[in-house]
Design a protein around this motif. Sequence first.
Motif, short mmCIF file in Angstrom:
data_model
loop_
_atom_site.label_atom_id
_atom_site.label_comp_id
_atom_site.label_asym_id
_atom_site.label_seq_id
_atom_site.Cartn_x
_atom_site.Cartn_y
_atom_site.Cartn_z
N LYS A 8 0.83 -1.20 0.00
CA LYS A 8 0.00 0.00 0.00
C LYS A 8 0.87 1.26 0.00
O LYS A 8 1.78 1.38 0.80
CB LYS A 8 -0.92 0.00 1.23
CG LYS A 8 -1.90 -1.15 1.24
CD LYS A 8 -2.58 -1.26 2.58
CE LYS A 8 -3.44 -2.51 2.65
NZ LYS A 8 -3.98 -2.74 3.99
N GLY A 29 -0.33 -0.03 7.42
CA GLY A 29 -1.67 0.10 8.01
C GLY A 29 -2.77 0.08 6.96
O GLY A 29 -2.56 -0.34 5.81
N VAL A 30 -3.93 0.55 7.37
CA VAL A 30 -5.09 0.58 6.48
C VAL A 30 -5.54 2.03 6.29
O VAL A 30 -5.27 2.87 7.14
CB VAL A 30 -6.27 -0.24 7.06
CG1 VAL A 30 -5.91 -1.70 7.12
CG2 VAL A 30 -6.66 0.26 8.45
N TRP A 40 -3.61 7.29 6.84
CA TRP A 40 -3.31 5.89 7.07
C TRP A 40 -3.22 5.65 8.58
O TRP A 40 -2.77 6.50 9.33
CB TRP A 40 -1.98 5.51 6.41
CG TRP A 40 -2.03 5.61 4.92
CD1 TRP A 40 -1.73 6.69 4.16
CD2 TRP A 40 -2.42 4.58 4.01
NE1 TRP A 40 -1.91 6.42 2.82
CE2 TRP A 40 -2.33 5.12 2.70
CE3 TRP A 40 -2.83 3.25 4.16
CZ2 TRP A 40 -2.63 4.38 1.57
CZ3 TRP A 40 -3.13 2.52 3.03
CH2 TRP A 40 -3.02 3.08 1.74
N SER A 41 -3.66 4.45 9.01
CA SER A 41 -3.68 4.14 10.44
C SER A 41 -2.27 4.03 11.02
O SER A 41 -2.09 4.15 12.23
CB SER A 41 -4.44 2.83 10.69
OG SER A 41 -3.80 1.74 10.02
N CYS A 42 -1.27 3.82 10.15
CA CYS A 42 0.10 3.62 10.64
C CYS A 42 0.85 4.93 10.87
O CYS A 42 1.88 4.95 11.54
CB CYS A 42 0.87 2.75 9.65
SG CYS A 42 0.70 3.29 7.93
N ASP A 201 -13.28 -3.49 -2.32
CA ASP A 201 -11.89 -3.60 -1.87
C ASP A 201 -11.11 -2.34 -2.22
O ASP A 201 -11.14 -1.88 -3.37
CB ASP A 201 -11.22 -4.82 -2.52
CG ASP A 201 -9.80 -5.01 -2.02
OD1 ASP A 201 -9.63 -5.30 -0.83
OD2 ASP A 201 -8.87 -4.85 -2.83
N ASN A 203 -7.78 -1.78 -2.35
CA ASN A 203 -6.65 -1.99 -3.26
C ASN A 203 -7.12 -2.13 -4.70
O ASN A 203 -6.50 -1.61 -5.62
CB ASN A 203 -5.85 -3.24 -2.84
CG ASN A 203 -5.10 -3.03 -1.55
OD1 ASN A 203 -4.57 -1.95 -1.31
ND2 ASN A 203 -5.06 -4.04 -0.70
#
Length: 341
Positions: A8, A29-30, A40-42, A201, A203
Motif C-alpha cells: 500500500k 496500516g489501512v 493511514w492508520s500507521c 476492496d 486496493n
Amino acid sequence: MSVLCYNKGCGQRFDPENNPDDACTHHPGVPVFHDALKGWSCCKRRTTDFSDFLSIAGCTKGPHNKEKPPEPVKPDVKTSGEKKELEAQKPKFNEYIISAPKPQEAINRPSPDEPMVRLQHKVSASLKQALEKLKVSENITEKKEEDGDEVKIGTSCKNGGCTKTFEGPSTDSDVCSYHSGVPIFHEGMKYWSCCKRKTSDFNTFLSQEGCTKGTHLWRKKDAGKKMVPCRFDWHQTGTQVIISIYAKNAVPELSYVDANSTTLNIHIIFDGEKEFQQNISLWGVIDVAKSVVNMMAAKIEVAMKKAEPMSWARLDLPPPVIPPKENDKKKEEADSDDEDE
C-alpha cells in the motif's frame, strides 16, 4: 522482467531478483476516512484532499511485494422471500405527527427589507489553538515546497488514479491515464464518478485504470476559495434558537453572519480554502441585539434570541403559496369540459 509492487502506498515496478530489505517505502496500516479527513492508520498525517492522500509518502521501509491481495468475498444477494420475512418482522404502529403551535396573530412580522446588522462573534480558545497549529504546519510545508518551477524527481502525478512519478523531462511526453471524476465511498462500495466501476476492496479501487487520457499534472493547481455545502442543524429553547454549522477551523477574520429581525445571511470560510454560504428567511422573529455567533474548533453556533417566548414550527419560513388567478381557473374548467365532450 519488472513486476508491480502491491504494498500500500508504493505501486512501483521492481526486479524480483534485485529486491533488498529497504527497497520499498509503503504503509503497513489501512486507509482511514473520518470527518472528511483521509490518512493511514500507521502514521499521523491527515488531509482533506484525496489526491494528497494518495501521494502521502510511506512510513515504513521493507522489500517489495509481488503478491496480489485476494479479491474480497462478495456478499450473497437476499431473495425476495427473505425480504418479505424482514418486512413481516418490522413493528407495526400508527405514526402521529405533532406540529408546533402556530404563531399568534397579534405578533407583527417586521419587513424583511430591514437593514442587516453584523452579529457579534466570540472565538473560543480551542479554535485559536487549532488555527495556530495550522499556521505552523503551513509554514513548514511552504519551506519544503519552494516556489520554483522545477519539478523534483520522484514527484507523483496529481491526476486521480495515475500512479506515475516524474523521472525527468522525458516523462512529460508520456500519456497520462487518469480519472476525471471524484472518488465516491458509499455503503461500503468504492468507485470513481466518471466510470462507476464499483468495488468493495480498497486496493482494487486504487488499481483501477484511468478512463481518460491526457497529460500528467506534477503540480496541483491553486483553485482559490471553493464553494462547498456544509452540514448544519438547529434546535430551540424557550428563549433561543441555535443553529449549529459543522465547519471545522473557521477563519474568524473572513467569516460573518448578518441578520435582521426575520432574515439571516451566513458566510463562513473554513479549512483554509472552503467557503459556505446560506441565506435563511426565519420562521419567527429574533432580537438581533441579543443574538451572538460562537466560533469553536469543530463547529459554529448562531445563538438567536427570540423576540417572543414561543415555539417555532421550523427554522425557515416557507415561501407563500400564490393562489391561482380567476382566469386560470376558468381555463382549467373549460379544458375539463372539452375533455368530457
